[in-house]
Write a protein that holds these residues in place. Structure first.
Motif, PDB file in Angstrom:
ATOM      1  N   SER A 122      22.580  15.469 -43.653  1.00  0.00           N
ATOM      2  CA  SER A 122      23.980  15.263 -44.037  1.00  0.00           C
ATOM      3  C   SER A 122      24.523  13.926 -43.520  1.00  0.00           C
ATOM      4  O   SER A 122      25.312  13.277 -44.200  1.00  0.00           O
ATOM      5  N   THR A 123      24.083  13.505 -42.327  1.00  0.00           N
ATOM      6  CA  THR A 123      24.501  12.191 -41.819  1.00  0.00           C
ATOM      7  C   THR A 123      23.929  11.086 -42.691  1.00  0.00           C
ATOM      8  O   THR A 123      24.639  10.150 -43.073  1.00  0.00           O
ATOM      9  N   ALA A 124      22.650  11.193 -43.030  1.00  0.00           N
ATOM     10  CA  ALA A 124      22.022  10.180 -43.880  1.00  0.00           C
ATOM     11  C   ALA A 124      22.708  10.116 -45.242  1.00  0.00           C
ATOM     12  O   ALA A 124      23.017   9.028 -45.746  1.00  0.00           O
ATOM     13  N   ALA A 125      22.987  11.268 -45.838  1.00  0.00           N
ATOM     14  CA  ALA A 125      23.658  11.304 -47.144  1.00  0.00           C
ATOM     15  C   ALA A 125      25.052  10.701 -47.052  1.00  0.00           C
ATOM     16  O   ALA A 125      25.467   9.926 -47.928  1.00  0.00           O
ATOM     17  N   MET A 126      25.786  11.040 -45.994  1.00  0.00           N
ATOM     18  CA  MET A 126      27.139  10.513 -45.808  1.00  0.00           C
ATOM     19  C   MET A 126      27.109   8.990 -45.701  1.00  0.00           C
ATOM     20  O   MET A 126      27.880   8.293 -46.353  1.00  0.00           O
ATOM     21  N   LEU A 127      26.196   8.468 -44.913  1.00  0.00           N
ATOM     22  CA  LEU A 127      26.119   7.013 -44.746  1.00  0.00           C
ATOM     23  C   LEU A 127      25.740   6.311 -46.048  1.00  0.00           C
ATOM     24  O   LEU A 127      26.275   5.246 -46.364  1.00  0.00           O
ATOM     25  N   ARG A 128      24.842   6.912 -46.803  1.00  0.00           N
ATOM     26  CA  ARG A 128      24.412   6.294 -48.065  1.00  0.00           C
ATOM     27  C   ARG A 128      25.567   6.147 -49.060  1.00  0.00           C
ATOM     28  O   ARG A 128      25.657   5.139 -49.750  1.00  0.00           O
ATOM     29  N   VAL A 129      26.452   7.158 -49.146  1.00  0.00           N
ATOM     30  CA  VAL A 129      27.539   7.041 -50.112  1.00  0.00           C
ATOM     31  C   VAL A 129      28.510   5.928 -49.720  1.00  0.00           C
ATOM     32  O   VAL A 129      29.196   5.390 -50.578  1.00  0.00           O
ATOM     33  N   PHE A 130      28.536   5.565 -48.447  1.00  0.00           N
ATOM     34  CA  PHE A 130      29.359   4.440 -48.010  1.00  0.00           C
ATOM     35  C   PHE A 130      28.651   3.098 -48.200  1.00  0.00           C
ATOM     36  O   PHE A 130      29.233   2.050 -47.969  1.00  0.00           O
ATOM     37  N   GLY A 131      27.375   3.130 -48.584  1.00  0.00           N
ATOM     38  CA  GLY A 131      26.636   1.906 -48.845  1.00  0.00           C
ATOM     39  C   GLY A 131      25.676   1.496 -47.752  1.00  0.00           C
ATOM     40  O   GLY A 131      25.101   0.404 -47.807  1.00  0.00           O
ATOM     41  N   ALA A 132      25.455   2.339 -46.767  1.00  0.00           N
ATOM     42  CA  ALA A 132      24.519   2.017 -45.685  1.00  0.00           C
ATOM     43  C   ALA A 132      23.090   2.346 -46.106  1.00  0.00           C
ATOM     44  O   ALA A 132      22.869   3.202 -46.955  1.00  0.00           O
ATOM     45  N   GLN A 133      22.142   1.668 -45.485  1.00  0.00           N
ATOM     46  CA  GLN A 133      20.731   1.928 -45.731  1.00  0.00           C
ATOM     47  C   GLN A 133      20.187   2.803 -44.605  1.00  0.00           C
ATOM     48  O   GLN A 133      20.196   2.398 -43.441  1.00  0.00           O
ATOM     49  N   VAL A 134      19.733   3.991 -44.973  1.00  0.00           N
ATOM     50  CA  VAL A 134      19.249   4.968 -44.004  1.00  0.00           C
ATOM     51  C   VAL A 134      17.949   5.570 -44.526  1.00  0.00           C
ATOM     52  O   VAL A 134      17.864   5.954 -45.692  1.00  0.00           O
ATOM     53  N   THR A 135      16.966   5.652 -43.649  1.00  0.00           N
ATOM     54  CA  THR A 135      15.722   6.323 -43.979  1.00  0.00           C
ATOM     55  C   THR A 135      15.645   7.573 -43.112  1.00  0.00           C
ATOM     56  O   THR A 135      15.686   7.492 -41.882  1.00  0.00           O
ATOM     57  N   GLU A 136      15.564   8.711 -43.760  1.00  0.00           N
ATOM     58  CA  GLU A 136      15.503   9.988 -43.052  1.00  0.00           C
ATOM     59  C   GLU A 136      14.063  10.280 -42.651  1.00  0.00           C
ATOM     60  O   GLU A 136      13.136  10.035 -43.415  1.00  0.00           O
ATOM     61  N   ALA A 137      13.882  10.799 -41.436  1.00  0.00           N
ATOM     62  CA  ALA A 137      12.580  11.233 -40.944  1.00  0.00           C
ATOM     63  C   ALA A 137      12.670  12.708 -40.569  1.00  0.00           C
ATOM     64  O   ALA A 137      13.764  13.269 -40.495  1.00  0.00           O
ATOM     65  N   GLU A 138      11.538  13.334 -40.313  1.00  0.00           N
ATOM     66  CA  GLU A 138      11.531  14.752 -39.979  1.00  0.00           C
ATOM     67  C   GLU A 138      12.380  15.044 -38.740  1.00  0.00           C
ATOM     68  O   GLU A 138      13.092  16.036 -38.690  1.00  0.00           O
ATOM     69  N   ASN A 139      12.315  14.159 -37.759  1.00  0.00           N
ATOM     70  CA  ASN A 139      13.033  14.425 -36.518  1.00  0.00           C
ATOM     71  C   ASN A 139      14.058  13.342 -36.171  1.00  0.00           C
ATOM     72  O   ASN A 139      14.416  13.158 -35.011  1.00  0.00           O
ATOM     73  N   GLY A 140      14.545  12.648 -37.189  1.00  0.00           N
ATOM     74  CA  GLY A 140      15.527  11.598 -36.927  1.00  0.00           C
ATOM     75  C   GLY A 140      15.815  10.757 -38.146  1.00  0.00           C
ATOM     76  O   GLY A 140      15.703  11.222 -39.277  1.00  0.00           O
ATOM     77  N   MET A 141      16.178   9.503 -37.887  1.00  0.00           N
ATOM     78  CA  MET A 141      16.494   8.591 -38.987  1.00  0.00           C
ATOM     79  C   MET A 141      16.443   7.153 -38.491  1.00  0.00           C
ATOM     80  O   MET A 141      16.518   6.892 -37.289  1.00  0.00           O
TER      81      MET A 141
END
Length: 158
Positions: free
Chosen positions: A70-89
């Motif tokens: 949910s944090t990764a998805a939230m950041l992406r809609v604001f235009g941030a680049q995030v790569t999700e991993a199994e235990n982090g990002m």
């Protein structure tokens, strides 16, 4: 992250000044003490200089929401680049955040982090669906954010 913050223990006064933030590494040893803060720290990492890595945080997948997803998805809609991993990002800093419509996934921490991101976004309105979840931990958050930033929070379903 290099934030310019002073705390007066005598008066309880917190003074925060605008500053350039730097990327950090958040490890498994850090996570237990900052489980609720990871979403807003990730938001700060999105605008910081450099690449922030969060690892050893698999327990975040079992909070009010899957806080990694949910944090990764939230950041992406604001235009941030995030790569999700199994235990982090991994969060690439330097983003110019843009207003967005955000799903909080019913998680008060995601909703509040999204409100802070919205306050940092360029002109426009950010709408947060599931805003009512904030009452779980900080019912006065929207009012305090407006007092601190002069921005107006918008809730999609409040």
């Amino acid at each position: 992250m290099g934030a310019d913050i002073d705390f007066d223990v005598t008066t309880g006064t917190l003074t925060v000044r605008s500053s350039r933030l730097r990327a950090v590494e958040i490890t498994a040893e850090d996570v237990p003490g900052i489980v609720d803060e990871v979403p807003v720290l990730a938001m700060a990492a999105a605008v910081a200089e450099g690449t922030t890595v969060v690892s050893g945080a698999a327990e975040l997948r079992a909070k009010e929401s899957d806080r990694i997803a949910s944090t990764a998805a939230m950041l992406r809609v604001f235009g941030a680049q995030v790569t999700e991993a199994e235990n982090g990002m991994v969060i690439e800093g330097g983003a110019r955040l843009r207003p967005a419509r955000v799903d909080s996934y019913g998680d008060h921490q995601i909703a509040m982090a999204a409100a802070v991101a919205g306050a940092c976004a360029t002109e426009g309105t950010t709408v947060i669906d599931g805003w009512d979840s904030v009452a779980t931990s900080y019912p006065g958050f929207a009012q305090h954010l407006v007092q601190l930033t002069g921005t107006t929070a918008a809730a999609g379903d409040a």
